[in-house]
Design an enzyme around this catalytic site. Sequence first.
Site, PDB file in Angstrom:
ATOM      1  N   HIS A 154       0.825  -1.211   0.000  1.00 21.09           N
ATOM      2  CA  HIS A 154       0.000   0.000   0.000  1.00 21.09           C
ATOM      3  C   HIS A 154       0.860   1.262   0.000  1.00 21.09           C
ATOM      4  O   HIS A 154       2.027   1.261   0.419  1.00 21.09           O
ATOM      5  CB  HIS A 154      -0.921   0.014   1.222  1.00 21.09           C
ATOM      6  CG  HIS A 154      -0.193   0.023   2.532  1.00 21.09           C
ATOM      7  ND1 HIS A 154       0.348   1.160   3.089  1.00 21.09           N
ATOM      8  CD2 HIS A 154       0.103  -0.983   3.387  1.00 21.09           C
ATOM      9  CE1 HIS A 154       0.935   0.866   4.233  1.00 21.09           C
ATOM     10  NE2 HIS A 154       0.807  -0.433   4.437  1.00 21.09           N
ATOM     11  N   GLU A 201      -2.150  -7.196   7.109  1.00 18.34           N
ATOM     12  CA  GLU A 201      -0.825  -7.037   7.707  1.00 18.34           C
ATOM     13  C   GLU A 201      -0.720  -7.838   9.005  1.00 18.34           C
ATOM     14  O   GLU A 201      -1.733  -8.248   9.594  1.00 18.34           O
ATOM     15  CB  GLU A 201      -0.551  -5.546   7.981  1.00 18.34           C
ATOM     16  CG  GLU A 201       0.808  -5.231   8.604  1.00 18.34           C
ATOM     17  CD  GLU A 201       2.006  -5.702   7.794  1.00 18.34           C
ATOM     18  OE1 GLU A 201       2.133  -6.930   7.561  1.00 18.34           O
ATOM     19  OE2 GLU A 201       2.835  -4.864   7.406  1.00 18.34           O
TER      20      GLU A 201
END
Length: 310
Positions: free
Chosen positions: A33, A189
Amino acid sequence: MFASTASTGNTELPPMNGHRPSRKPRLIVLIRHGESESNRDKSINQYTPNHMIPLTTTGWAQARATGAQLLKILNVDDESIVDRLVEKYHVSGGTLPIHGYARLNHAKDTNVVFYTSPYKRTRQTLKGILDVFDEYNALNSGVQLPHSQCYEPEVPRQAGVWGVAHPKECRRERHYIEYRVKDDPRIREQDFGNFQETHSMKELMQKRSTYGHFFFRFKEGESAADVYDRVASFQETLYRHFDKQERKPRDVVVLVTHGIYSRVFLMKWFRWTYEEFESFSNIPNGSMVVMELDETIDRYVLRTILPKWI
Protein backbone atom coordinates in the site's frame (compact mmCIF):
# COMPACT_ATOMS: atom_id res chain seq x y z
CA MET A 1 20.36 1.33 5.51
CA PHE A 2 19.82 -1.46 3.07
CA ALA A 3 21.38 -2.81 -0.08
CA SER A 4 19.67 -4.60 -2.97
CA THR A 5 20.02 -8.13 -4.19
CA ALA A 6 18.40 -10.28 -6.87
CA SER A 7 16.61 -13.47 -5.91
CA THR A 8 14.87 -16.24 -7.83
CA GLY A 9 12.95 -19.32 -6.85
CA ASN A 10 10.35 -21.94 -7.61
CA THR A 11 6.73 -22.56 -6.84
CA GLU A 12 5.49 -25.49 -4.82
CA LEU A 13 3.46 -26.70 -7.81
CA PRO A 14 5.15 -29.56 -9.69
CA PRO A 15 3.98 -30.53 -13.17
CA MET A 16 0.84 -32.70 -13.01
CA ASN A 17 1.23 -36.06 -14.77
CA GLY A 18 4.07 -34.63 -16.79
CA HIS A 19 1.92 -31.80 -18.17
CA ARG A 20 1.98 -28.13 -17.26
CA PRO A 21 -1.19 -26.83 -15.60
CA SER A 22 -2.74 -24.54 -18.20
CA ARG A 23 -4.47 -21.92 -16.05
CA LYS A 24 -1.60 -20.29 -14.21
CA PRO A 25 -1.43 -16.51 -14.61
CA ARG A 26 1.44 -15.05 -16.58
CA LEU A 27 2.35 -12.79 -13.67
CA ILE A 28 1.81 -12.69 -9.93
CA VAL A 29 2.42 -9.19 -8.54
CA LEU A 30 2.62 -8.10 -4.90
CA ILE A 31 1.97 -4.42 -4.15
CA ARG A 32 2.54 -2.72 -0.82
CA HIS A 33 0.00 0.00 0.00
CA GLY A 34 0.97 3.65 -0.40
CA GLU A 35 2.13 5.80 2.47
CA SER A 36 -0.42 5.77 5.31
CA GLU A 37 -1.02 8.18 8.15
CA SER A 38 0.66 5.63 10.44
CA ASN A 39 3.77 5.51 8.25
CA ARG A 40 4.05 9.26 8.71
CA ASP A 41 3.01 9.53 12.38
CA LYS A 42 2.91 6.48 14.66
CA SER A 43 0.85 8.31 17.28
CA ILE A 44 -2.28 7.73 15.18
CA ASN A 45 -2.16 4.08 16.32
CA GLN A 46 -3.02 5.20 19.86
CA TYR A 47 -6.58 6.16 18.93
CA THR A 48 -7.32 4.79 15.44
CA PRO A 49 -7.77 1.05 14.75
CA ASN A 50 -5.03 -0.21 12.47
CA HIS A 51 -7.48 -1.37 9.82
CA MET A 52 -9.04 2.13 9.63
CA ILE A 53 -5.83 4.08 8.97
CA PRO A 54 -6.08 5.90 5.59
CA LEU A 55 -3.54 6.94 2.99
CA THR A 56 -1.83 10.30 3.07
CA THR A 57 -1.89 12.62 0.06
CA THR A 58 1.52 11.16 -0.81
CA GLY A 59 0.09 7.65 -0.47
CA TRP A 60 -2.66 8.42 -2.99
CA ALA A 61 -0.07 9.75 -5.42
CA GLN A 62 2.00 6.58 -4.92
CA ALA A 63 -1.08 4.44 -5.60
CA ARG A 64 -1.70 6.13 -8.96
CA ALA A 65 1.98 5.90 -9.84
CA THR A 66 1.89 2.18 -9.04
CA GLY A 67 -1.14 1.77 -11.29
CA ALA A 68 0.84 3.22 -14.18
CA GLN A 69 3.89 1.08 -13.34
CA LEU A 70 1.70 -2.02 -13.24
CA LEU A 71 0.36 -1.21 -16.71
CA LYS A 72 3.98 -0.83 -17.80
CA ILE A 73 4.68 -4.55 -17.22
CA LEU A 74 1.44 -5.78 -18.79
CA ASN A 75 1.08 -6.82 -22.41
CA VAL A 76 -1.13 -4.04 -23.74
CA ASP A 77 -2.27 -2.63 -27.07
CA ASP A 78 -0.70 0.81 -26.87
CA GLU A 79 2.47 1.29 -24.85
CA SER A 80 2.59 4.97 -25.79
CA ILE A 81 -0.56 5.55 -23.73
CA VAL A 82 1.07 3.77 -20.79
CA ASP A 83 4.20 5.89 -21.15
CA ARG A 84 2.06 9.04 -20.94
CA LEU A 85 0.35 7.74 -17.81
CA VAL A 86 3.70 6.84 -16.23
CA GLU A 87 4.91 10.38 -16.86
CA LYS A 88 1.64 11.91 -15.66
CA TYR A 89 1.60 10.05 -12.34
CA HIS A 90 5.32 9.80 -11.68
CA VAL A 91 6.48 10.21 -8.07
CA SER A 92 10.03 10.08 -6.79
CA GLY A 93 11.22 6.90 -5.06
CA GLY A 94 9.19 3.84 -4.12
CA THR A 95 9.91 1.69 -7.17
CA LEU A 96 12.15 -1.37 -7.02
CA PRO A 97 14.39 -2.41 -9.93
CA ILE A 98 13.31 -5.33 -12.11
CA HIS A 99 15.95 -7.71 -13.43
CA GLY A 100 15.50 -10.25 -16.22
CA TYR A 101 11.83 -9.58 -16.96
CA ALA A 102 11.54 -11.15 -20.39
CA ARG A 103 7.82 -11.10 -21.28
CA LEU A 104 8.04 -14.83 -21.90
CA ASN A 105 4.39 -14.85 -22.96
CA HIS A 106 3.33 -12.03 -25.29
CA ALA A 107 -0.43 -12.66 -25.26
CA LYS A 108 -2.44 -9.56 -24.37
CA ASP A 109 -3.37 -9.27 -20.68
CA THR A 110 -7.12 -8.71 -20.66
CA ASN A 111 -8.18 -10.34 -17.37
CA VAL A 112 -6.61 -9.18 -14.12
CA VAL A 113 -7.67 -10.40 -10.67
CA PHE A 114 -6.91 -8.16 -7.70
CA TYR A 115 -6.89 -9.52 -4.17
CA THR A 116 -6.89 -6.83 -1.52
CA SER A 117 -6.44 -6.74 2.20
CA PRO A 118 -9.63 -5.30 3.75
CA TYR A 119 -7.67 -2.53 5.49
CA LYS A 120 -8.62 1.01 4.47
CA ARG A 121 -5.15 1.90 3.20
CA THR A 122 -4.96 -1.13 0.89
CA ARG A 123 -8.45 -0.58 -0.51
CA GLN A 124 -7.60 3.06 -1.14
CA THR A 125 -4.36 2.00 -2.84
CA LEU A 126 -6.34 -0.33 -5.08
CA LYS A 127 -8.71 2.52 -5.89
CA GLY A 128 -5.78 4.67 -7.06
CA ILE A 129 -4.44 1.80 -9.18
CA LEU A 130 -7.79 1.05 -10.82
CA ASP A 131 -8.49 4.71 -11.55
CA VAL A 132 -5.40 4.60 -13.77
CA PHE A 133 -6.59 1.33 -15.35
CA ASP A 134 -9.92 2.99 -16.12
CA GLU A 135 -8.09 5.91 -17.67
CA TYR A 136 -6.03 3.59 -19.87
CA ASN A 137 -9.15 1.70 -20.99
CA ALA A 138 -10.88 4.97 -21.85
CA LEU A 139 -7.94 6.16 -23.95
CA ASN A 140 -7.26 2.81 -25.59
CA SER A 141 -10.71 1.30 -26.04
CA GLY A 142 -12.89 4.40 -26.02
CA VAL A 143 -14.94 3.20 -23.05
CA GLN A 144 -15.61 5.74 -20.28
CA LEU A 145 -17.13 3.76 -17.42
CA PRO A 146 -20.01 5.24 -15.44
CA HIS A 147 -19.21 5.95 -11.80
CA SER A 148 -21.33 3.00 -10.66
CA GLN A 149 -19.06 0.55 -12.48
CA CYS A 150 -15.79 1.93 -11.11
CA TYR A 151 -14.25 0.33 -8.04
CA GLU A 152 -15.14 2.08 -4.79
CA PRO A 153 -13.40 1.10 -1.52
CA GLU A 154 -16.39 2.42 0.43
CA VAL A 155 -18.60 -0.24 -1.23
CA PRO A 156 -16.84 -3.43 -0.14
CA ARG A 157 -17.73 -6.80 -1.65
CA GLN A 158 -16.34 -10.19 -0.73
CA ALA A 159 -15.97 -10.83 -4.45
CA GLY A 160 -16.85 -8.22 -7.02
CA VAL A 161 -16.58 -7.60 -10.73
CA TRP A 162 -15.81 -3.99 -11.50
CA GLY A 163 -14.79 -2.16 -14.63
CA VAL A 164 -16.71 -4.42 -17.03
CA ALA A 165 -17.50 -3.09 -20.48
CA HIS A 166 -19.69 -4.63 -23.15
CA PRO A 167 -17.52 -5.80 -26.11
CA LYS A 168 -19.65 -3.75 -28.53
CA GLU A 169 -18.64 -0.59 -26.67
CA CYS A 170 -14.94 -1.11 -27.35
CA ARG A 171 -13.07 0.06 -30.39
CA ARG A 172 -12.56 -2.67 -32.92
CA GLU A 173 -9.33 -4.68 -32.48
CA ARG A 174 -8.65 -3.02 -29.12
CA HIS A 175 -8.26 -5.06 -25.94
CA TYR A 176 -10.16 -3.93 -22.87
CA ILE A 177 -8.51 -4.80 -19.54
CA GLU A 178 -11.24 -6.30 -17.39
CA TYR A 179 -10.57 -6.59 -13.67
CA ARG A 180 -12.11 -8.40 -10.75
CA VAL A 181 -11.62 -7.56 -7.08
CA LYS A 182 -11.66 -9.92 -4.12
CA ASP A 183 -11.35 -8.86 -0.47
CA ASP A 184 -9.41 -11.45 1.54
CA PRO A 185 -8.67 -10.94 5.26
CA ARG A 186 -5.85 -13.50 5.05
CA ILE A 187 -3.63 -11.00 3.23
CA ARG A 188 -3.92 -8.35 5.96
CA GLU A 189 -0.82 -7.04 7.71
CA GLN A 190 0.75 -8.66 10.73
CA ASP A 191 -1.32 -7.82 13.82
CA PHE A 192 0.65 -5.70 16.28
CA GLY A 193 -2.10 -5.58 18.89
CA ASN A 194 -5.03 -3.19 19.23
CA PHE A 195 -4.52 0.48 20.13
CA GLN A 196 -0.75 0.97 20.36
CA GLU A 197 0.97 3.32 22.80
CA THR A 198 3.80 4.98 20.88
CA HIS A 199 6.56 4.72 23.50
CA SER A 200 5.91 1.07 24.32
CA MET A 201 5.79 0.17 20.61
CA LYS A 202 9.20 1.75 20.08
CA GLU A 203 10.57 -0.47 22.84
CA LEU A 204 8.91 -3.54 21.33
CA MET A 205 10.32 -2.77 17.90
CA GLN A 206 13.80 -2.53 19.41
CA LYS A 207 13.31 -5.88 21.15
CA ARG A 208 12.14 -7.39 17.86
CA SER A 209 15.31 -6.23 16.14
CA THR A 210 17.32 -8.17 18.72
CA TYR A 211 15.02 -11.18 18.99
CA GLY A 212 14.39 -11.54 15.26
CA HIS A 213 11.55 -10.34 13.03
CA PHE A 214 10.18 -13.77 12.16
CA PHE A 215 9.57 -15.33 15.57
CA PHE A 216 8.92 -12.24 17.72
CA ARG A 217 5.26 -12.14 18.77
CA PHE A 218 3.57 -8.89 19.76
CA LYS A 219 1.38 -8.90 22.84
CA GLU A 220 -2.25 -9.25 21.71
CA GLY A 221 -0.88 -9.62 18.19
CA GLU A 222 1.02 -11.97 15.87
CA SER A 223 4.50 -12.99 14.93
CA ALA A 224 5.58 -13.22 11.29
CA ALA A 225 5.53 -16.99 11.86
CA ASP A 226 1.78 -16.68 12.56
CA VAL A 227 1.40 -14.71 9.31
CA TYR A 228 3.12 -17.62 7.56
CA ASP A 229 0.14 -19.85 8.42
CA ARG A 230 -2.26 -17.37 6.80
CA VAL A 231 0.00 -17.15 3.75
CA ALA A 232 0.02 -20.95 3.39
CA SER A 233 -3.78 -21.05 3.44
CA PHE A 234 -4.07 -18.26 0.88
CA GLN A 235 -1.53 -19.83 -1.48
CA GLU A 236 -3.46 -23.10 -1.40
CA THR A 237 -6.51 -21.13 -2.54
CA LEU A 238 -4.51 -19.67 -5.43
CA TYR A 239 -3.34 -23.14 -6.46
CA ARG A 240 -6.91 -24.44 -6.55
CA HIS A 241 -7.96 -21.54 -8.78
CA PHE A 242 -5.05 -22.25 -11.14
CA ASP A 243 -6.07 -25.90 -11.53
CA LYS A 244 -9.79 -25.43 -12.21
CA GLN A 245 -10.24 -25.52 -15.96
CA GLU A 246 -13.77 -24.12 -15.93
CA ARG A 247 -12.73 -20.86 -14.28
CA LYS A 248 -12.35 -17.63 -16.18
CA PRO A 249 -8.74 -17.02 -17.29
CA ARG A 250 -6.48 -15.00 -15.00
CA ASP A 251 -3.78 -13.41 -17.11
CA VAL A 252 -2.36 -11.57 -14.10
CA VAL A 253 -2.99 -11.90 -10.35
CA VAL A 254 -2.23 -8.89 -8.13
CA LEU A 255 -2.15 -8.80 -4.32
CA VAL A 256 -2.56 -5.35 -2.79
CA THR A 257 -1.21 -5.97 0.67
CA HIS A 258 1.38 -4.94 3.27
CA GLY A 259 5.13 -4.99 3.83
CA ILE A 260 5.61 -7.93 6.17
CA TYR A 261 2.92 -9.98 4.45
CA SER A 262 4.72 -9.56 1.13
CA ARG A 263 7.99 -10.82 2.59
CA VAL A 264 6.32 -13.83 4.22
CA PHE A 265 4.45 -14.60 0.97
CA LEU A 266 7.75 -14.74 -0.91
CA MET A 267 9.34 -16.80 1.86
CA LYS A 268 6.62 -19.44 1.61
CA TRP A 269 6.46 -19.42 -2.19
CA PHE A 270 10.19 -19.69 -2.79
CA ARG A 271 10.88 -21.83 0.26
CA TRP A 272 13.24 -19.44 1.93
CA THR A 273 14.64 -20.29 5.33
CA TYR A 274 13.78 -17.94 8.18
CA GLU A 275 17.37 -16.66 8.00
CA GLU A 276 16.78 -15.63 4.40
CA PHE A 277 13.56 -13.93 5.46
CA GLU A 278 15.44 -11.99 8.13
CA SER A 279 17.93 -10.73 5.56
CA PHE A 280 15.29 -8.79 3.62
CA SER A 281 13.85 -5.44 4.67
CA ASN A 282 10.34 -4.24 3.86
CA ILE A 283 9.67 -3.08 0.33
CA PRO A 284 8.89 0.66 0.07
CA ASN A 285 5.35 2.01 0.17
CA GLY A 286 3.69 1.87 -3.22
CA SER A 287 6.22 -0.53 -4.71
CA MET A 288 5.55 -3.83 -6.43
CA VAL A 289 7.20 -7.25 -6.63
CA VAL A 290 6.95 -9.14 -9.93
CA MET A 291 6.89 -12.93 -10.34
CA GLU A 292 6.89 -14.18 -13.96
CA LEU A 293 5.85 -17.67 -15.06
CA ASP A 294 8.51 -19.50 -17.05
CA GLU A 295 6.45 -22.14 -18.86
CA THR A 296 9.53 -24.08 -19.96
CA ILE A 297 10.20 -25.07 -16.35
CA ASP A 298 6.63 -24.55 -15.05
CA ARG A 299 7.87 -22.24 -12.31
CA TYR A 300 7.63 -18.61 -11.31
CA VAL A 301 10.80 -16.55 -11.29
CA LEU A 302 11.24 -13.51 -9.07
CA ARG A 303 12.07 -10.56 -11.31
CA THR A 304 12.25 -7.81 -8.69
CA ILE A 305 15.47 -6.95 -6.89
CA LEU A 306 14.55 -6.87 -3.21
CA PRO A 307 16.09 -4.58 -0.58
CA LYS A 308 18.27 -6.25 2.04
CA TRP A 309 19.48 -5.11 5.43
CA ILE A 310 23.17 -4.40 5.83
